[in-house]
Design a protein around this motif. Structure first.
Motif, PDB file in Angstrom:
ATOM      1  N   ILE A   1      46.712  12.464  18.295  1.00  0.00           N
ATOM      2  CA  ILE A   1      46.465  11.628  19.496  1.00  0.00           C
ATOM      3  C   ILE A   1      45.173  11.912  20.434  1.00  0.00           C
ATOM      4  CG2 ILE A   1      47.398  10.136  21.490  1.00  0.00           C
ATOM      5  CD1 ILE A   1      50.044  10.032  20.049  1.00  0.00           C
ATOM      6  N   ALA A   2      45.579  13.189  20.768  1.00  0.00           N
ATOM      7  CA  ALA A   2      44.178  13.793  21.724  1.00  0.00           C
ATOM      8  C   ALA A   2      43.045  13.657  20.988  1.00  0.00           C
ATOM      9  CB  ALA A   2      44.604  15.107  22.051  1.00  0.00           C
ATOM     10  N   MET A   3      43.060  14.259  19.623  1.00  0.00           N
ATOM     11  CA  MET A   3      41.768  13.881  18.750  1.00  0.00           C
ATOM     12  C   MET A   3      41.071  12.809  18.682  1.00  0.00           C
ATOM     13  SD  MET A   3      41.108  17.442  17.956  1.00  0.00           S
ATOM     14  CE  MET A   3      40.271  17.402  16.351  1.00  0.00           C
ATOM     15  N   LEU A   4      42.066  11.829  18.446  1.00  0.00           N
ATOM     16  CA  LEU A   4      41.578  10.339  18.164  1.00  0.00           C
ATOM     17  C   LEU A   4      41.115   9.875  19.633  1.00  0.00           C
ATOM     18  CD1 LEU A   4      44.357   8.988  15.949  1.00  0.00           C
ATOM     19  CD2 LEU A   4      42.214   9.524  15.310  1.00  0.00           C
ATOM     20  N   VAL A   5      41.536  10.367  20.562  1.00  0.00           N
ATOM     21  CA  VAL A   5      41.001   9.942  22.020  1.00  0.00           C
ATOM     22  C   VAL A   5      39.620  10.452  21.998  1.00  0.00           C
ATOM     23  CG1 VAL A   5      41.174  10.281  24.474  1.00  0.00           C
ATOM     24  CG2 VAL A   5      43.069   9.598  23.064  1.00  0.00           C
ATOM     25  N   SER A   6      39.522  11.619  21.446  1.00  0.00           N
ATOM     26  CA  SER A   6      38.231  12.229  21.605  1.00  0.00           C
ATOM     27  C   SER A   6      36.994  11.605  20.751  1.00  0.00           C
ATOM     28  CB  SER A   6      38.315  14.006  21.240  1.00  0.00           C
ATOM     29  OG  SER A   6      38.376  14.040  19.990  1.00  0.00           O
ATOM     30  N   VAL A   7      37.704  11.055  19.540  1.00  0.00           N
ATOM     31  CA  VAL A   7      36.483  10.367  18.616  1.00  0.00           C
ATOM     32  C   VAL A   7      36.221   9.214  19.575  1.00  0.00           C
ATOM     33  CG1 VAL A   7      36.706   8.992  16.625  1.00  0.00           C
ATOM     34  CG2 VAL A   7      37.559  11.319  16.732  1.00  0.00           C
ATOM     35  N   ALA A   8      37.313   8.641  19.923  1.00  0.00           N
ATOM     36  CA  ALA A   8      36.833   7.162  20.709  1.00  0.00           C
ATOM     37  C   ALA A   8      35.957   7.513  22.196  1.00  0.00           C
ATOM     38  CB  ALA A   8      38.171   6.733  21.427  1.00  0.00           C
ATOM     39  N   VAL A   9      36.021   8.515  22.837  1.00  0.00           N
ATOM     40  CA  VAL A   9      35.303   9.127  23.852  1.00  0.00           C
ATOM     41  C   VAL A   9      33.768   9.135  23.336  1.00  0.00           C
ATOM     42  CG1 VAL A   9      34.598  10.730  25.538  1.00  0.00           C
ATOM     43  CG2 VAL A   9      37.067   9.743  25.269  1.00  0.00           C
ATOM     44  N   TYR A  10      33.758   9.845  22.037  1.00  0.00           N
ATOM     45  CA  TYR A  10      32.551  10.298  21.656  1.00  0.00           C
ATOM     46  C   TYR A  10      31.807   9.055  20.851  1.00  0.00           C
ATOM     47  CZ  TYR A  10      32.298  15.692  21.734  1.00  0.00           C
ATOM     48  OH  TYR A  10      32.164  16.851  21.807  1.00  0.00           O
ATOM     49  N   PHE A  11      32.661   8.073  20.579  1.00  0.00           N
ATOM     50  CA  PHE A  11      31.774   6.796  20.006  1.00  0.00           C
ATOM     51  C   PHE A  11      31.285   6.319  21.176  1.00  0.00           C
ATOM     52  CE2 PHE A  11      32.316   2.348  18.973  1.00  0.00           C
ATOM     53  CZ  PHE A  11      31.485   2.263  17.847  1.00  0.00           C
ATOM     54  N   TRP A  12      32.062   6.143  22.339  1.00  0.00           N
ATOM     55  CA  TRP A  12      31.673   5.443  23.620  1.00  0.00           C
ATOM     56  C   TRP A  12      30.435   5.865  24.226  1.00  0.00           C
ATOM     57  CZ3 TRP A  12      34.166   5.982  28.915  1.00  0.00           C
ATOM     58  CH2 TRP A  12      33.788   4.814  29.659  1.00  0.00           C
ATOM     59  N   ALA A  13      30.418   7.156  24.100  1.00  0.00           N
ATOM     60  CA  ALA A  13      29.153   7.761  24.604  1.00  0.00           C
ATOM     61  C   ALA A  13      28.154   7.631  23.922  1.00  0.00           C
ATOM     62  CB  ALA A  13      29.527   9.481  24.833  1.00  0.00           C
ATOM     63  N   GLY A  14      28.353   7.567  22.480  1.00  0.00           N
ATOM     64  CA  GLY A  14      27.058   7.174  21.570  1.00  0.00           C
ATOM     65  C   GLY A  14      26.655   5.725  21.712  1.00  0.00           C
ATOM     66  N   MET A  15      27.562   4.873  22.007  1.00  0.00           N
ATOM     67  CA  MET A  15      27.227   3.386  22.350  1.00  0.00           C
ATOM     68  C   MET A  15      26.243   3.401  23.598  1.00  0.00           C
ATOM     69  SD  MET A  15      27.950   1.608  19.653  1.00  0.00           S
ATOM     70  CE  MET A  15      27.303   3.045  18.599  1.00  0.00           C
ATOM     71  N   LEU A  16      26.657   3.853  24.359  1.00  0.00           N
ATOM     72  CA  LEU A  16      26.305   4.058  25.849  1.00  0.00           C
ATOM     73  C   LEU A  16      24.695   4.670  25.854  1.00  0.00           C
ATOM     74  CD1 LEU A  16      29.062   4.986  28.433  1.00  0.00           C
ATOM     75  CD2 LEU A  16      27.781   2.608  28.200  1.00  0.00           C
ATOM     76  N   SER A  17      24.669   5.706  24.942  1.00  0.00           N
ATOM     77  CA  SER A  17      23.383   6.453  24.752  1.00  0.00           C
ATOM     78  C   SER A  17      22.426   5.441  24.074  1.00  0.00           C
ATOM     79  CB  SER A  17      23.492   7.674  23.899  1.00  0.00           C
ATOM     80  OG  SER A  17      22.315   8.351  23.733  1.00  0.00           O
ATOM     81  N   THR A  18      22.868   4.533  23.071  1.00  0.00           N
ATOM     82  CA  THR A  18      21.943   3.793  22.492  1.00  0.00           C
ATOM     83  C   THR A  18      21.175   2.641  23.324  1.00  0.00           C
ATOM     84  OG1 THR A  18      23.613   2.243  21.722  1.00  0.00           O
ATOM     85  CG2 THR A  18      22.918   4.066  20.224  1.00  0.00           C
ATOM     86  N   SER A  19      22.010   2.294  24.382  1.00  0.00           N
ATOM     87  CA  SER A  19      21.473   1.233  25.466  1.00  0.00           C
ATOM     88  C   SER A  19      20.939   1.838  26.693  1.00  0.00           C
ATOM     89  CB  SER A  19      22.602   0.302  25.608  1.00  0.00           C
ATOM     90  OG  SER A  19      23.700   0.798  26.375  1.00  0.00           O
ATOM     91  N   ALA A  20      20.652   3.179  26.900  1.00  0.00           N
ATOM     92  CA  ALA A  20      20.417   3.862  28.153  1.00  0.00           C
ATOM     93  C   ALA A  20      18.869   3.602  28.189  1.00  0.00           C
ATOM     94  CB  ALA A  20      20.741   5.213  28.014  1.00  0.00           C
ATOM     95  N   THR A  21      18.328   3.602  29.395  1.00  0.00           N
ATOM     96  CA  THR A  21      16.984   3.491  29.760  1.00  0.00           C
ATOM     97  C   THR A  21      16.152   4.963  29.562  1.00  0.00           C
ATOM     98  OG1 THR A  21      17.459   1.897  31.139  1.00  0.00           O
ATOM     99  CG2 THR A  21      15.314   2.951  31.259  1.00  0.00           C
ATOM    100  N   ILE A  22      15.090   5.140  28.642  1.00  0.00           N
ATOM    101  CA  ILE A  22      14.557   6.397  28.423  1.00  0.00           C
ATOM    102  C   ILE A  22      13.319   6.192  29.544  1.00  0.00           C
ATOM    103  CG2 ILE A  22      13.379   7.901  27.158  1.00  0.00           C
ATOM    104  CD1 ILE A  22      14.874   6.349  24.659  1.00  0.00           C
TER     105      ILE A  22
END
Length: 125
Positions: free
Chosen positions: A53-74
């Protein structure tokens, strides 16, 4: 959590912590089999499930960070002159940890001859 990092790096740090926590729990559960034999199998199963479960939470956090990264202002950091991503109105540089802002009202180190857009960096298109 730790304060002196960019928001995207903070999310990635949480993902890493969940990964290490999950792997540690699974290793600890496997040690139950080694030390307690048959009785340790229940111990191992419980810790394997919690670790997964902790590993799946980490996958979700990494996915969320990746999605935020694509919409971030450079923008270009005024200190280190490298391209960095900023979330929200204020953030830190991913490399030199300089405080950055897109809001001219929050910029504090403006000289008389500099405009607000020169100090906080130019957003890239």
């Amino acid at each position: 959590m730790f304060g002196k990092s960019s928001k995207i790096n903070e999310f990635r740090l949480w993902g890493l912590l969940f990964t290490l926590f999950g792997m540690g729990l699974m290793i600890l559960g496997t040690a139950g089999i080694v030390f307690w034999g048959q009785a340790g199998k229940v111990f191992a199963a419980i810790f394997m499930v919690i670790g997964m479960i902790a590993m799946l939470v980490s996958v979700a956090v990494y996915f969320w960070a990746g999605m935020l990264s694509t919409s971030a202002t450079i923008l270009i950091c005024p200190e280190c002159n490298r391209h960095t991503k900023i979330l929200g109105k204020t953030d830190r540089c991913m490399y030199c940890k300089t405080k950055l802002t897109l809001d001219p009202k929050q910029a504090t180190d403006l000289g008389d001859d500099e405009s607000a857009s020169e100090e906080v960096g130019q957003p890239q298109t």
